[in-house]
Write an enzyme that holds these catalytic residues in place. Structure first.
Site, PDB file in Angstrom:
ATOM      1  N   TYR A 127      21.837   0.250  -1.505  1.00 14.85           N
ATOM      2  CA  TYR A 127      22.027  -0.935  -2.097  1.00 14.85           C
ATOM      3  C   TYR A 127      21.239  -2.222  -1.141  1.00 14.85           C
ATOM      4  CZ  TYR A 127      26.190  -0.114  -4.727  1.00 14.85           C
ATOM      5  OH  TYR A 127      27.231   0.503  -5.596  1.00 14.85           O
ATOM      6  N   THR A 175      20.256   1.387  -6.054  1.00  9.96           N
ATOM      7  CA  THR A 175      21.266   1.200  -6.962  1.00  9.96           C
ATOM      8  C   THR A 175      20.687  -0.417  -7.767  1.00  9.96           C
ATOM      9  OG1 THR A 175      22.679   2.694  -6.609  1.00  9.96           O
ATOM     10  CG2 THR A 175      23.573   0.738  -7.843  1.00  9.96           C
ATOM     11  N   ARG A 203      38.515 -10.831 -10.245  1.00  9.91           N
ATOM     12  CA  ARG A 203      38.587  -9.456 -10.140  1.00  9.91           C
ATOM     13  C   ARG A 203      38.021  -8.757 -11.420  1.00  9.91           C
ATOM     14  NH1 ARG A 203      44.880  -8.708  -8.286  1.00  9.91           N
ATOM     15  NH2 ARG A 203      44.512 -10.233  -6.315  1.00  9.91           N
ATOM     16  N   HIS A 259      26.590   1.322 -14.133  1.00 12.91           N
ATOM     17  CA  HIS A 259      27.434   1.342 -13.082  1.00 12.91           C
ATOM     18  C   HIS A 259      28.896   1.737 -13.616  1.00 12.91           C
ATOM     19  CE1 HIS A 259      26.925   0.156  -8.846  1.00 12.91           C
ATOM     20  NE2 HIS A 259      28.348   0.261  -8.913  1.00 12.91           N
ATOM     21  N   ASP A 317      23.908   8.450 -16.408  1.00  9.62           N
ATOM     22  CA  ASP A 317      25.248   8.300 -15.579  1.00  9.62           C
ATOM     23  C   ASP A 317      26.198   7.347 -16.412  1.00  9.62           C
ATOM     24  OD1 ASP A 317      27.270   7.426 -13.825  1.00  9.62           O
ATOM     25  OD2 ASP A 317      25.735   7.417 -12.085  1.00  9.62           O
ATOM     26  N   GLY A 318      27.160   7.911 -16.861  1.00  7.67           N
ATOM     27  CA  GLY A 318      28.235   6.870 -17.592  1.00  7.67           C
ATOM     28  C   GLY A 318      29.116   7.827 -18.639  1.00  7.67           C
ATOM     29  N   ILE A 337      30.562  10.702 -18.951  1.00  7.02           N
ATOM     30  CA  ILE A 337      30.820  12.082 -19.032  1.00  7.02           C
ATOM     31  C   ILE A 337      31.909  12.520 -18.662  1.00  7.02           C
ATOM     32  CG2 ILE A 337      29.675  14.232 -18.162  1.00  7.02           C
ATOM     33  CD1 ILE A 337      27.694  12.850 -19.630  1.00  7.02           C
TER      34      ILE A 337
END
Length: 398
Positions: A136, A162, A171, A286, A317-318, A320
């Site tokens: 990061y 990332t 939150r 993300h 990514d995401g 799966i």
């Protein structure tokens, strides 16, 4: 009497079952942290639901008796097109990232290790030699480079930067309140949750002593020093100006090795990743924990892969959850996929063996889909294997 209700049959048949068992096994706050998304959870839901809108167009004659699932990502040979996505501090299992790394190694695949991991990178690379260290943009350039060089010295094979993150006010959707540290006050507050999960509590007892989960992040400081708390590091991250493309190009030039930019959803950003010399990019939001309302990653994958797939390795990514999801991503141009929640549920359900279980399920699902499509190799998959509804794909940027 065993505290493990699945002692006789620890194997689970689906990722959904891993999630169910993790929910039963983990304290509420711990489990909630594995399913949380941002705001209304629109992107979180779309990441998963979009896969069901894609259908297969199978050949039923000419089924191949042997099928090839292997690929390579950033110079690492993988026996299946699935690798571990980096996730932060884990109180899911006492062995945390080390257990995940062992599971990935047992199945021959690579693992991304988070900047915010709870275990030092040296412990993780000791059990898996296919580790990519995730960065990061936190602190000064000098501090960021120092962390990267520590990872290289520990044997990390590549770097993942990332970029897909927004600091939300309030939150996240469904996210629990996580303590600053697991001190006496926090233990008292969490005691009712832990008391009703005896199997989870027993896993933290070793040698007759209770091990308290450590919510510090050891990879943000020089080796041997005690890292800041998760929220201390998070605060520093929030107060660091986000990186520019010039910053990423600087880091890429300093890092002599494979380099991934994670968080791409636009075609123009994908082109910029190519321009700075990145080895790979991950089409990612993300896991739905970024800007809510962005499209599912599978919707934007195809246009990105069509544009830059010959110049850079494209991963997804995401969302799966099944081997068929992996096959759909490969057919739209992904080289491989990265999984997050799926392996964390496996870890919560049955530790290292649970992560191996998840990887085995995905491998078997990929193989079954290849058989059904009469494809001999994942490298033969194309759009012709899919039925893509009108308007499904979205080309963002240009």
């Amino acid at each position: 009497m065993s505290l493990n209700p699945w002692a006789r049959n620890p194997w689970f048949e689906t990722v959904h079952e891993a999630q169910r068992r993790a929910k039963q096994h983990l304290p509420k706050s711990v489990y909630s942290s594995l399913v949380a998304g941002t705001q209304a959870g629109v992107t979180l839901d779309d990441n998963m639901n979009a896969f069901s809108q894609l259908r297969f167009s199978p050949h039923v004659v000419g089924v191949q008796p042997d099928r090839e699932l292997s690929t390579s990502v950033m110079g690492q040979e993988l026996p299946l097109p699935v690798m571990i996505s980096p996730t932060g501090v884990q109180a899911v299992d006492p062995d945390g990232e080390v257990a995940v790394a062992r599971a990935a190694a047992a199945r021959g695949t690579a693992m991304g290790l988070s900047n915010f991991a709870s275990r030092p990178i040296e412990e993780v690379t000791a059990v898996n030699d296919k580790i990519f260290f995730q960065i990061y943009w936190l602190g000064s350039r000098e501090e960021i480079l120092e962390r990267a060089m520590r990872a290289k010295d520990a044997g990390a094979k590549g770097l993942i930067t990332t970029t897909d993150w927004v600091f939300n006010i309030g939150r996240d959707w469904g996210s629990p309140e996580i303590p600053e540290s697991v001190n006496l006050k926090a233990l008292v507050r969490l005691a009712p949750e832990i008391a009703v999960k005896p199997r989870y509590a027993m896993k933290w007892i070793r040698g007759g002593k209770v091990e308290i989960p450590d919510l510090t992040v050891p990879n943000l400081v020089p080796r041997g020093q005690r890292g800041p708390t998760f929220f201390g590091a998070y605060g520093q991250w929030m107060n660091t100006p986000p990186p520019t493309w010039e910053d990423l190009e600087w880091l890429r030039n300093k890092w002599d090795g494979p380099f991934m930019v994670k968080g791409i959803s636009r075609v123009d950003d994908a082109k910029r990743a190519v321009d700075i010399g990145a080895t790979a990019l991950s089409v990612s939001n993300h896991g739905g924990n970024n800007l809510d309302g962005t499209p599912a990653t599978i919707r934007v994958l195809g246009p990105i892969a069509d544009t830059v797939g010959n110049d850079i390795e494209v991963l997804l990514d995401g969302g799966i959850r099944r081997g068929s999801d992996v096959v759909k991503a490969l057919a739209l141009g992904a080289r491989a996929v990265m999984i997050g929640r799926a392996y964390l549920w496996g870890l919560g359900a049955n530790g290292q063996a649970g992560v191996e279980n998840v990887l085995d399920l995905l491998r078997m699902g990929i193989d079954e889909c290849l058989m059904g499509l009469s494809r001999k190799s994942i490298h033969e998959l194309t759009r012709d294997d899919l039925i893509i509804p009108d308007g499904f794909e979205m080309r963002l940027g240009d």
